[in-house]
Design a protein around this motif. Structure first.
Motif: not given
Length: 197
Positions: A111-129
């Motif tokens: 139930k812990d969302r941390a792995p999902y949130d880390i994945t979202v944040d990593f992907y967001t950073a990859l596409v940011k610039r």
């Protein structure tokens, strides 16, 4: 008998064929952890689900819990990451490597969302610039570091304080990770080795 439909976002980590037209999908969901779900007839040309079930992509997914397993009954694409990262082969490699490592490390529903949130944040950073080659290595180190730290494989050290005191993938964190990249890589290799033992 009515079945409850669970709808949540999820990253498609892996797909594998089963039977004549079905597929199994390993999915990191926002609310259910890692789910292995069967989708019926998705390898047929008429399937409405298959365009949204591309490996390494993000989708809104609907599941039904059967007696023995999950069944995938709905899917709507949010991001086809290979299309988004089309211009950078190195970014694609980092992304696939991260998701494959995540799939090997996380098993079962959690139930812990941390792995999902880390994945979202990593992907967001990859596409940011755009990043230099060195910055991309630092970005990948940060993603692996935070995932392995969450899973309890990374030891607490004073030298990690700088990368933990800034938001996870901001430019400052990437810069600080670059400054201790050699130490980080040694720690990540040790942690990955420990995770397999």
């Amino acid at each position: 008998m009515a079945y409850h439909v669970y709808t949540t976002e999820g990253w498609i980590l892996k797909s594998s064929p089963v039977g004549e037209a079905d597929m199994y999908f390993h999915i990191l969901t926002r609310d259910l952890g890692v789910v292995v779900a069967r989708a019926r007839s998705v390898r047929l040309g008429v399937s409405k689900l298959s365009p949204s079930l591309v490996d390494f992509s993000l989708a809104t997914l609907s599941f039904v819990k059967g007696k023995y397993s999950w069944r995938l009954v709905g899917a709507k694409s949010i991001a086809n990451t290979f299309k988004v990262l089309e211009g950078s082969l190195e970014k694609k490699r980092l992304w696939v490597r991260f998701l494959c490592t995540l799939r090997q490390l996380i098993h079962g529903e959690e139930k812990d969302r941390a792995p999902y949130d880390i994945t979202v944040d990593f992907y967001t950073a990859l596409v940011k610039r755009e990043y230099s080659a060195e910055e991309l290595k630092s970005l990948e180190c940060l993603a692996m570091f935070h995932l392995l730290k969450f899973l309890g494989y990374v030891e607490e050290k004073e030298s990690y304080r700088n990368i933990l005191s800034h938001p996870i993938f901001q430019d400052n964190s990437i810069k600080k990770a670059g400054e201790i990249k050699k130490e980080l890589i040694q720690e990540l290799n040790r942690a990955l080795s420990a995770s397999r033992s």
